[in-house]
Write a protein that holds these residues in place. Sequence first.
Motif, PDB file in Angstrom:
ATOM      1  N   GLU A   8      44.538  37.006  38.489  1.00 16.90           N
ATOM      2  CA  GLU A   8      45.207  39.009  38.685  1.00 16.90           C
ATOM      3  C   GLU A   8      45.032  40.293  38.724  1.00 16.90           C
ATOM      4  O   GLU A   8      45.265  40.774  39.489  1.00 16.90           O
ATOM      5  CB  GLU A   8      46.563  38.232  38.443  1.00 16.90           C
ATOM      6  N   GLN A   9      44.267  39.818  37.444  1.00 15.89           N
ATOM      7  CA  GLN A   9      43.695  41.351  36.715  1.00 15.89           C
ATOM      8  C   GLN A   9      42.531  41.184  38.290  1.00 15.89           C
ATOM      9  O   GLN A   9      42.324  42.876  39.096  1.00 15.89           O
ATOM     10  CB  GLN A   9      43.219  41.804  35.423  1.00 15.89           C
ATOM     11  N   VAL A  10      42.117  40.461  38.156  1.00 11.95           N
ATOM     12  CA  VAL A  10      40.682  40.625  39.159  1.00 11.95           C
ATOM     13  C   VAL A  10      41.025  41.233  40.752  1.00 11.95           C
ATOM     14  O   VAL A  10      40.657  41.692  41.286  1.00 11.95           O
ATOM     15  CB  VAL A  10      39.619  39.128  39.595  1.00 11.95           C
ATOM     16  N   LYS A  30      30.857  39.243  47.515  1.00  7.60           N
ATOM     17  CA  LYS A  30      29.895  38.479  46.732  1.00  7.60           C
ATOM     18  C   LYS A  30      30.530  38.056  45.306  1.00  7.60           C
ATOM     19  O   LYS A  30      30.736  38.857  44.380  1.00  7.60           O
ATOM     20  CB  LYS A  30      28.124  38.550  46.527  1.00  7.60           C
ATOM     21  N   GLN A  31      30.680  36.572  44.905  1.00  8.69           N
ATOM     22  CA  GLN A  31      31.455  36.200  43.803  1.00  8.69           C
ATOM     23  C   GLN A  31      30.621  37.245  42.849  1.00  8.69           C
ATOM     24  O   GLN A  31      31.403  36.562  41.630  1.00  8.69           O
ATOM     25  CB  GLN A  31      31.190  35.379  44.067  1.00  8.69           C
ATOM     26  N   GLN A  36      29.141  39.411  37.427  1.00  5.82           N
ATOM     27  CA  GLN A  36      28.790  40.386  37.079  1.00  5.82           C
ATOM     28  C   GLN A  36      29.332  42.018  36.522  1.00  5.82           C
ATOM     29  O   GLN A  36      29.474  41.668  34.780  1.00  5.82           O
ATOM     30  CB  GLN A  36      27.264  40.452  37.416  1.00  5.82           C
ATOM     31  N   GLU A  37      29.225  41.861  37.516  1.00  7.77           N
ATOM     32  CA  GLU A  37      30.299  43.226  37.614  1.00  7.77           C
ATOM     33  C   GLU A  37      31.419  43.621  35.882  1.00  7.77           C
ATOM     34  O   GLU A  37      31.345  44.437  35.115  1.00  7.77           O
ATOM     35  CB  GLU A  37      30.679  44.388  38.577  1.00  7.77           C
ATOM     36  N   LEU A  38      32.329  42.716  36.267  1.00  8.43           N
ATOM     37  CA  LEU A  38      33.300  42.651  34.981  1.00  8.43           C
ATOM     38  C   LEU A  38      33.564  41.555  33.933  1.00  8.43           C
ATOM     39  O   LEU A  38      34.008  41.742  32.987  1.00  8.43           O
ATOM     40  CB  LEU A  38      34.009  41.877  36.395  1.00  8.43           C
ATOM     41  N   LYS A  39      32.531  41.163  33.887  1.00 11.25           N
ATOM     42  CA  LYS A  39      31.750  39.968  32.661  1.00 11.25           C
ATOM     43  C   LYS A  39      33.041  38.717  32.544  1.00 11.25           C
ATOM     44  O   LYS A  39      33.545  38.788  31.571  1.00 11.25           O
ATOM     45  CB  LYS A  39      31.654  40.936  32.096  1.00 11.25           C
ATOM     46  N   ILE A  40      32.914  38.492  33.745  1.00 10.08           N
ATOM     47  CA  ILE A  40      34.032  37.238  33.491  1.00 10.08           C
ATOM     48  C   ILE A  40      32.879  35.896  34.321  1.00 10.08           C
ATOM     49  O   ILE A  40      31.900  36.108  35.005  1.00 10.08           O
ATOM     50  CB  ILE A  40      34.947  37.397  34.012  1.00 10.08           C
ATOM     51  N   SER A  41      33.793  34.984  34.072  1.00  9.27           N
ATOM     52  CA  SER A  41      32.841  33.321  34.832  1.00  9.27           C
ATOM     53  C   SER A  41      33.227  33.510  36.613  1.00  9.27           C
ATOM     54  O   SER A  41      34.539  33.946  36.919  1.00  9.27           O
ATOM     55  CB  SER A  41      34.283  32.487  34.152  1.00  9.27           C
ATOM     56  N   ILE A  42      32.701  32.741  36.937  1.00  7.94           N
ATOM     57  CA  ILE A  42      32.885  32.926  38.542  1.00  7.94           C
ATOM     58  C   ILE A  42      34.324  32.453  39.155  1.00  7.94           C
ATOM     59  O   ILE A  42      35.218  32.413  39.719  1.00  7.94           O
ATOM     60  CB  ILE A  42      31.914  32.661  38.969  1.00  7.94           C
ATOM     61  N   THR A  43      34.774  31.323  38.392  1.00  8.68           N
ATOM     62  CA  THR A  43      35.843  30.754  38.750  1.00  8.68           C
ATOM     63  C   THR A  43      37.371  31.605  39.292  1.00  8.68           C
ATOM     64  O   THR A  43      38.047  31.296  39.618  1.00  8.68           O
ATOM     65  CB  THR A  43      36.802  29.342  37.332  1.00  8.68           C
ATOM     66  N   PRO A  44      37.463  32.572  37.838  1.00 10.22           N
ATOM     67  CA  PRO A  44      38.746  33.785  38.754  1.00 10.22           C
ATOM     68  C   PRO A  44      38.423  34.786  39.489  1.00 10.22           C
ATOM     69  O   PRO A  44      39.329  34.828  40.166  1.00 10.22           O
ATOM     70  CB  PRO A  44      39.001  35.042  36.943  1.00 10.22           C
ATOM     71  N   VAL A  45      37.193  34.904  39.531  1.00 14.20           N
ATOM     72  CA  VAL A  45      36.632  36.025  41.066  1.00 14.20           C
ATOM     73  C   VAL A  45      36.843  35.046  42.523  1.00 14.20           C
ATOM     74  O   VAL A  45      37.012  35.104  42.981  1.00 14.20           O
ATOM     75  CB  VAL A  45      34.862  36.484  40.640  1.00 14.20           C
ATOM     76  N   ARG A  46      36.163  33.815  42.036  1.00 14.36           N
ATOM     77  CA  ARG A  46      36.827  32.593  43.486  1.00 14.36           C
ATOM     78  C   ARG A  46      38.291  32.525  43.727  1.00 14.36           C
ATOM     79  O   ARG A  46      38.374  32.838  44.881  1.00 14.36           O
ATOM     80  CB  ARG A  46      36.381  31.736  43.496  1.00 14.36           C
ATOM     81  N   GLU A  47      39.017  32.785  42.534  1.00 18.94           N
ATOM     82  CA  GLU A  47      40.841  32.683  43.065  1.00 18.94           C
ATOM     83  C   GLU A  47      41.016  33.766  43.329  1.00 18.94           C
ATOM     84  O   GLU A  47      42.040  33.591  43.970  1.00 18.94           O
ATOM     85  CB  GLU A  47      41.617  31.835  41.134  1.00 18.94           C
ATOM     86  N   ALA A  48      40.461  35.059  42.516  1.00 17.53           N
ATOM     87  CA  ALA A  48      41.277  36.460  43.162  1.00 17.53           C
ATOM     88  C   ALA A  48      40.730  36.785  44.926  1.00 17.53           C
ATOM     89  O   ALA A  48      41.968  36.769  46.041  1.00 17.53           O
ATOM     90  CB  ALA A  48      40.525  37.509  42.347  1.00 17.53           C
ATOM     91  N   LEU A  49      39.394  35.845  45.333  1.00 19.47           N
ATOM     92  CA  LEU A  49      38.895  36.293  46.054  1.00 19.47           C
ATOM     93  C   LEU A  49      39.819  35.262  47.147  1.00 19.47           C
ATOM     94  O   LEU A  49      40.620  35.901  48.555  1.00 19.47           O
ATOM     95  CB  LEU A  49      38.110  35.828  46.862  1.00 19.47           C
ATOM     96  N   LYS A  50      40.605  34.134  47.630  1.00 21.10           N
ATOM     97  CA  LYS A  50      41.179  33.172  48.092  1.00 21.10           C
ATOM     98  C   LYS A  50      42.654  34.445  47.778  1.00 21.10           C
ATOM     99  O   LYS A  50      43.744  34.256  49.463  1.00 21.10           O
ATOM    100  CB  LYS A  50      41.443  31.842  47.424  1.00 21.10           C
ATOM    101  N   LEU A  51      43.299  34.127  47.057  1.00 21.50           N
ATOM    102  CA  LEU A  51      44.005  35.458  46.789  1.00 21.50           C
ATOM    103  C   LEU A  51      44.535  36.457  48.208  1.00 21.50           C
ATOM    104  O   LEU A  51      45.504  36.568  48.936  1.00 21.50           O
ATOM    105  CB  LEU A  51      44.787  35.988  44.742  1.00 21.50           C
TER     106      LEU A  51
END
Length: 227
Positions: A8-10, A30-31, A36-51
């Motif tokens: 949700e934050q992403v 690009k995931q 890298q920009e947010l310094k987090i793993s790719i999983t929450p980014v992938r889910e945020a893009l789906k949302l």
Amino acid sequence: MEYRTKEEQVADYLREGIISGRLPRGARLKQTEIAQELKISITPVREALKLLEAEGYLSSDSYRGATVAPFDVEASTEILRLRITLETQLVESAVRNITAEEIAELRELARQFEAAALADDSRAARGINYRFHRRMYDFARLPKTLHFVQVLWAQYPFDVINRIGGRAVRAAKEHNELLKNVIESDAAGAMLTMRQHIETGWNELRNSLPARSETSVKSKSSEKETL
């Protein structure tokens, strides 16, 4: 701030980027770069893009991946009416539920927005504008209504409206009037001010369209911003 998952934050970070124009229409997301920009793993980014794709902020295909979706000026007229209906409800509820600490937060956001507008800092002003409205609506305690509003925001040309000459300075005055209504617990006044705020931005966009085609408006969404 209420608890929110990393996804949700992403998603909120990217919504702000799209609405502010920091992530222009048609831009490819690009995931790995976001992670890298947010310094987090790719999983929450992938889910945020789906949302965000489900909400309409993004479109995707097997070749280009996720890209920021364009807007349709004509479709925006229907969205305008829906925005007015839902956002005035959110403002009314915010007036009735907001705390002193939350009013202080809105005061600070309004101050930051006005300072950015007067400094002619378009990108900063548009990001703060998103946070001002989002936080006010958070304080309404109507999460389902806010969700529908976020879906409408995905299809609304904020980035174009907020590049109209002097719009940010005028919006700062409208924010201050809205905040005055909230502080005075004037729900009816706040609803009217919000309606006028939304309509004014839209009317300024419509008045600017004769000088440039709809296609031109879309293409300029990725150009350097000016107030």
